[in-house]
Design a protein around this motif. Structure first.
Motif, short mmCIF file in Angstrom:
data_model
loop_
_atom_site.label_atom_id
_atom_site.label_comp_id
_atom_site.label_asym_id
_atom_site.label_seq_id
_atom_site.Cartn_x
_atom_site.Cartn_y
_atom_site.Cartn_z
N PHE A 654 0.83 -1.22 0.00
CA PHE A 654 0.00 0.00 0.00
C PHE A 654 0.86 1.27 0.00
CE2 PHE A 654 -3.42 -2.88 1.16
CZ PHE A 654 -4.52 -2.28 0.57
N ALA A 655 1.92 1.25 0.86
CA ALA A 655 2.78 2.45 0.91
C ALA A 655 3.47 2.71 -0.43
CB ALA A 655 3.82 2.28 2.02
N ALA A 656 4.02 1.66 -1.04
CA ALA A 656 4.72 1.83 -2.32
C ALA A 656 3.78 2.32 -3.41
CB ALA A 656 5.39 0.51 -2.72
N GLU A 657 2.57 1.74 -3.48
CA GLU A 657 1.65 2.12 -4.55
C GLU A 657 1.10 3.53 -4.34
OE1 GLU A 657 0.09 1.56 -8.21
OE2 GLU A 657 1.55 0.34 -7.10
N LEU A 658 0.77 3.85 -3.09
CA LEU A 658 0.29 5.22 -2.83
C LEU A 658 1.38 6.25 -3.12
CD1 LEU A 658 -1.80 4.62 0.43
CD2 LEU A 658 -2.68 5.21 -1.85
N ALA A 732 7.30 -3.22 -4.66
CA ALA A 732 8.27 -2.20 -4.26
C ALA A 732 9.30 -1.94 -5.37
CB ALA A 732 8.95 -2.63 -2.97
N ALA A 733 9.81 -3.03 -5.96
CA ALA A 733 10.81 -2.85 -7.03
C ALA A 733 10.21 -2.12 -8.24
CB ALA A 733 11.35 -4.22 -7.44
N TRP A 734 8.97 -2.51 -8.58
CA TRP A 734 8.34 -1.85 -9.73
C TRP A 734 8.04 -0.38 -9.44
CZ3 TRP A 734 2.72 -1.67 -11.52
CH2 TRP A 734 2.65 -1.24 -12.84
N SER A 735 7.72 -0.04 -8.21
CA SER A 735 7.47 1.35 -7.82
C SER A 735 8.74 2.18 -7.97
CB SER A 735 6.95 1.41 -6.38
OG SER A 735 5.69 0.78 -6.27
N VAL A 736 9.87 1.60 -7.52
CA VAL A 736 11.15 2.31 -7.70
C VAL A 736 11.42 2.57 -9.18
CG1 VAL A 736 13.65 2.14 -7.41
CG2 VAL A 736 12.12 1.47 -5.55
N ARG A 737 11.20 1.55 -9.97
CA ARG A 737 11.44 1.70 -11.43
C ARG A 737 10.52 2.76 -12.04
NH1 ARG A 737 9.44 -0.71 -16.11
NH2 ARG A 737 10.99 -0.93 -17.79
N ARG A 738 9.25 2.77 -11.66
CA ARG A 738 8.31 3.76 -12.19
C ARG A 738 8.70 5.17 -11.76
NH1 ARG A 738 2.60 1.66 -10.30
NH2 ARG A 738 3.87 0.88 -8.57
N CYS A 739 9.11 5.36 -10.53
CA CYS A 739 9.49 6.70 -10.05
C CYS A 739 10.75 7.21 -10.75
CB CYS A 739 9.69 6.66 -8.54
SG CYS A 739 8.14 6.45 -7.61
N LEU A 740 11.72 6.31 -10.96
CA LEU A 740 12.95 6.73 -11.66
C LEU A 740 12.63 7.12 -13.11
CD1 LEU A 740 15.55 4.11 -10.34
CD2 LEU A 740 15.34 6.53 -9.72
N ALA A 741 11.77 6.38 -13.77
CA ALA A 741 11.40 6.73 -15.15
C ALA A 741 10.70 8.09 -15.20
CB ALA A 741 10.51 5.63 -15.73
N ARG A 742 9.82 8.33 -14.24
CA ARG A 742 9.13 9.61 -14.19
C ARG A 742 10.10 10.75 -13.91
NH1 ARG A 742 6.03 13.17 -16.24
NH2 ARG A 742 5.01 14.56 -14.74
N ARG A 743 11.09 10.50 -13.09
CA ARG A 743 12.10 11.53 -12.78
C ARG A 743 12.90 11.89 -14.03
NH1 ARG A 743 16.98 10.83 -8.32
NH2 ARG A 743 17.85 12.94 -8.57
N ARG A 744 13.29 10.87 -14.81
CA ARG A 744 14.02 11.17 -16.06
C ARG A 744 13.16 11.97 -17.03
NH1 ARG A 744 15.72 5.77 -15.25
NH2 ARG A 744 14.14 5.03 -16.73
N THR A 745 11.88 11.64 -17.09
CA THR A 745 10.98 12.38 -17.99
C THR A 745 10.86 13.83 -17.56
OG1 THR A 745 9.74 10.35 -18.40
CG2 THR A 745 8.68 12.44 -18.98
N ARG A 746 10.71 14.05 -16.26
CA ARG A 746 10.62 15.44 -15.78
C ARG A 746 11.90 16.22 -16.05
NH1 ARG A 746 7.74 14.87 -9.82
NH2 ARG A 746 5.59 14.54 -10.56
#
Length: 770
Positions: A654-658, A732-746
């Motif tokens: 829940f924490a990772a997805e939120l 958790a691993a997929w959340s990290v990957r999604r956040c890093l991809a979003r950071r590169r896009t920004r």
């Protein structure tokens, strides 16, 4: 009678017209100025101002009746502020008008309208002496001539008595007020060129003004000598024209007229009346100190015969005439020449015919023989005779340009510096260069001729008006030698259009010649023009600013002027890019604001999707662990471990997805990057596989489903704790990957926006735009 208007000026300070003198700033050129419209009513336009130097001459009625009845016709003259009579002249004319002088135009009032002066005069009719003379084509009788001379003498003596020199005594400036048989009442008008000269010892020189047909020899120079003697010469020309029925000078081109009066006495031998001819000879004496003035004309009017100085080309006694050597004429273009000055003028003005004549051996031999006569005529100095002997030797073969210059210099040493009929003083050089830049074929050919023959300018430097031409030629050659290296330096790395704009053309040679002749003036004009153009640029162009940063480098300054259109196009391109970047920035800003609003509105649905995905992942854990406990296949330790791991694993999921939902934000999180979207897409794949592959797809889907069931039973039976642990780690691993991809896009988006906002400095763009 001549092509030069009576109000033509040449300013000495810059060798020609000043810019202010050529700019028309009067609001009316054929009407009453607005400031005077309530007082004066227009009756007729007597003279329209076609150029700033000309006055607007109107016949008007004065509604205020300050100078008589309102119906009385008056003459209003509206001058340009730089071409009006001086205040001293105005003062003297007003004083003369207060006590009207006979035969002089009466000035009643002066003032200024819209910053320009105006004069109000009595009206003296519309007929000029020129029109009156047209009615007497065979000449006036002696009694009529004497009457007219008496009136002009009265007018000029009154004017000269107050130190005012008229400078423009011509038939069209003499009004015929009334006629009486062959005589007429005259009034001398138009004081626009008058100069106040109270000191008899002072001989001022002023701007060129007048009609060549009536100018005294000393007034034909670029910088005129002003004296009363010039007015009396003009009276002599007017009287000779009236007596002969035509003007004594047959030339009509200004250059020819000026050359004629500078070198020959006007021919008045056709005047039959002895005393009228005597008057004309006395007034038309080229030596100013021997010319008749007011005293001699007064004596002539009284019946006396004042002495006349010896006129050039004439003898006072038959013995002198018999002893004078006879000069055999030289034929050229259908005319016969005995004087060297006239031949020099015709050879220069008719250079093509002169070239053909000098190329023919027989014609050149006749010229050499004709020149030989002057070795014993004219009391020439030994140096002059040596130059003549050298010329005759050099003319044995077709002459070069240098020899031709020396020939013309010997024939007409006192003539103005001209070549092919074009004056090469500062003003004439300026007109020549302007014509070459505008593509005039004759001007282009002459500039090319001067390029190929450096001896021309050097040789003409010793003629009047040619001072400095030798230095001009040297400076010109230096500038021409510097042009190509300068172009190579500027055009390196530029496009073909830039190199084409800087091509060494006749226009470039004309600019360089003008820079060599008048460096300070031309440099200032070029700089002012370039700066005015640069001020219109919407953006600064660095390479153009660099060209203007060296004001004393004439080739670079000229290159800047030639590249002005390219710089303007590049400035327009820079402005277009800047406008486009600003539009992108504003759009991005609007998008950011819109996204912020939408995020706020969509934040709860986004968190709902996050909770849904996390719930879908964690809900089966309890069922699986409970089923494993009920079936009893799993060990008790494994079931307890599964129950212990469910709570922290659920918290992690829940924490990772939120957190991922908050970090990625609405609009982008679901369905592409959300856990719920992944589960929905995963659920659709077996069905799509079955529909797309037919029977084979059905078998594959059944096999995968069976494998999943077997793995589930194995997990339930062997290790139920694997399910929550694996799910938590995967989410958790997929959340990290999604956040890093979003950071590169920004970060990439922020970089693009920063580049769009950065000031445009495009060194490479110069070549593209140019």
């Amino acid at each position: 009678m001549t092509t030069t208007p009576p109000t033509e000026y040449v300013d000495q300070a810059d060798g020609g017209f000043g810019s202010a003198r050529t700019v028309e700033t009067r609001p009316a050129r054929a009407d009453v100025p607005a400031e005077l419209a309530e007082r004066f009513v227009l009756v007729a336009v007597l003279s329209r101002a076609e150029r700033p130097a000309e006055a607007v001459v109107l016949r008007v009625r004065d509604l205020t009746a300050r100078h008589g009845a309102t119906g009385m016709p008056l003459v209003l003259k509206y001058y340009h502020r730089l071409h009006a009579p001086s205040p001293d002249v105005e003062h003297e004319l007003l004083d003369l008008g207060a006590r009207p002088a006979p035969h002089l135009e009466r000035l009643l009032e002066t003032g200024r309208a819209h910053g320009h002066p105006w004069h109000l005069y009595w009206s003296h009719g519309e007929e000029t002496l020129e029109r009156y003379h047209a009615d007497h084509p065979d000449g006036l009788p002696p009694t009529a001539v004497k009457s007219l001379v008496a009136q002009l003498w009265t007018a000029l003596t009154a004017l000269h008595g107050r130190g005012v020199v008229h400078r423009d005594v011509t038939p069209d400036n003499i009004m015929v007020q009334t006629r009486r048989a062959d005589t007429a009442d005259l009034v001398l008008v138009d004081f626009g060129a008058a100069v106040h000269r109270p000191d008899e010892a002072l001989e001022p020189r002023t701007d060129w003004r007048g009609k060549p047909l009536y100018l005294a020899p000393e007034a034909g120079l670029l910088r005129q000598s002003v004296s009363e003697a010039g007015d009396w010469w003009s009276v002599g020309m007017v009287v000779a024209q009236l007596a002969l029925g035509s003007h004594p000078i047959t030339f009509r081109r200004d250059e020819e007229v000026l050359a004629e009066i500078a070198t020959h006495d006007p021919d008045v031998g056709g005047i039959e009346d002895r005393r009228t001819r005597l008057l004309c000879e006395g007034l038309l004496t080229r030596a100013r100190e021997h010319r008749w003035g007011a005293e001699q004309v007064r004596d002539w009017l009284a019946g006396q015969d004042p002495d006349v100085a010896v006129r050039s080309g004439e003898a006072m006694t038959p013995a002198d005439a018999d002893s004078r050597p006879v000069i055999s004429p030289f034929p050229f273009m259908g005319q016969e020449f005995t004087g060297t000055d006239r031949l020099a003028v015709h050879l220069d003005h008719n250079h093509l015919s002169a070239a053909r004549m000098l190329a023919a051996d027989a014609d050149r031999a006749r010229l050499v023989e004709w020149l030989g006569q002057f070795e014993t005529v004219g009391n020439r100095s030994p140096e002059e005779l040596d130059r003549l002997a050298a010329l005759r030797t050099e003319l044995a073969r077709p002459p070069t340009a240098a020899v031709l210059v020396r020939l013309l210099n010997w024939l007409g040493p006192g003539l103005d510096a001209t070549w092919h009929g074009v004056a090469l003083d500062a003003h004439g050089m300026r007109l020549l260069c302007q014509g070459a830049r505008e593509g005039n074929a004759d001007a282009v050919a002459l500039v090319a001729h001067l390029v190929n023959h450096p001896a021309i300018l050097t040789g003409l430097a010793q003629r009047p008006g040619g001072q400095g031409l030798d230095e001009t030629d040297r400076a010109w050659r230096v500038l021409r030698a510097r042009w190509e290296p300068t172009v190579q330096e500027i055009a390196t790395g530029r496009t073909r259009t830039v190199r084409a704009a800087l091509k060494h053309t006749p226009a470039v040679d004309a600019w360089l010649l003008q820079l060599a002749r008048e460096p300070e003036r031309t440099r200032g004009r070029l700089t002012d023009a370039a700066l005015r153009e640069r001020a219109r640029f919407p953006e600064r162009v660095p390479w153009y600013d660099a060209l203007l940063a060296a004001p004393d480098d004439d080739p670079r300054l000229l290159a800047a002027l030639l590249l002005t259109p390219h710089a303007a196009a590049e400035a327009d391109g820079l402005r277009a890019d800047r406008v486009e970047a600003e539009a992108v920035r504003l759009f991005d800003t609007d998008q950011d604001h819109l996204a912020t609003v939408l995020r706020r509105l969509d934040r709860l649905p986004t968190l709902g999707w996050a909770l849904l995905g996390a719930t879908v992942v964690t809900a089966p854990w309890t069922f699986v662990t409970g089923l494993a406990d009920v079936l009893g296949r799993a060990s008790q330790e494994g079931v307890i471990t599964a129950w212990l791991l469910e709570l922290p694993s659920a918290a992690i999921v829940f924490a990772a997805e939120l957190w991922t939902a908050v970090y990625i934000g609405p609009l982008l999180y679901h369905p592409r990057h959300s856990l719920a979207g992944l589960l929905i897409r995963s659920a659709e794949r077996p069905a799509r596989l079955t529909r797309s592959r037919g029977r084979l797809g059905l078998f594959v889907a059944a096999a995968l489903l069976l494998l999943a069931v077997l793995l589930a039973f194995y997990a339930i039976d062997a290790a139920p704790w694997i399910w929550p642990l694996t799910s938590a780690v995967a989410v958790a691993a997929w959340s990290v990957r999604r956040c890093l991809a979003r950071r590169r896009t920004r970060r990439a988006h922020r970089t693009r926006r920063t580049d769009a906002r950065r000031p445009l400095t495009t060194p490479g763009r110069t070549g593209e735009q140019a």
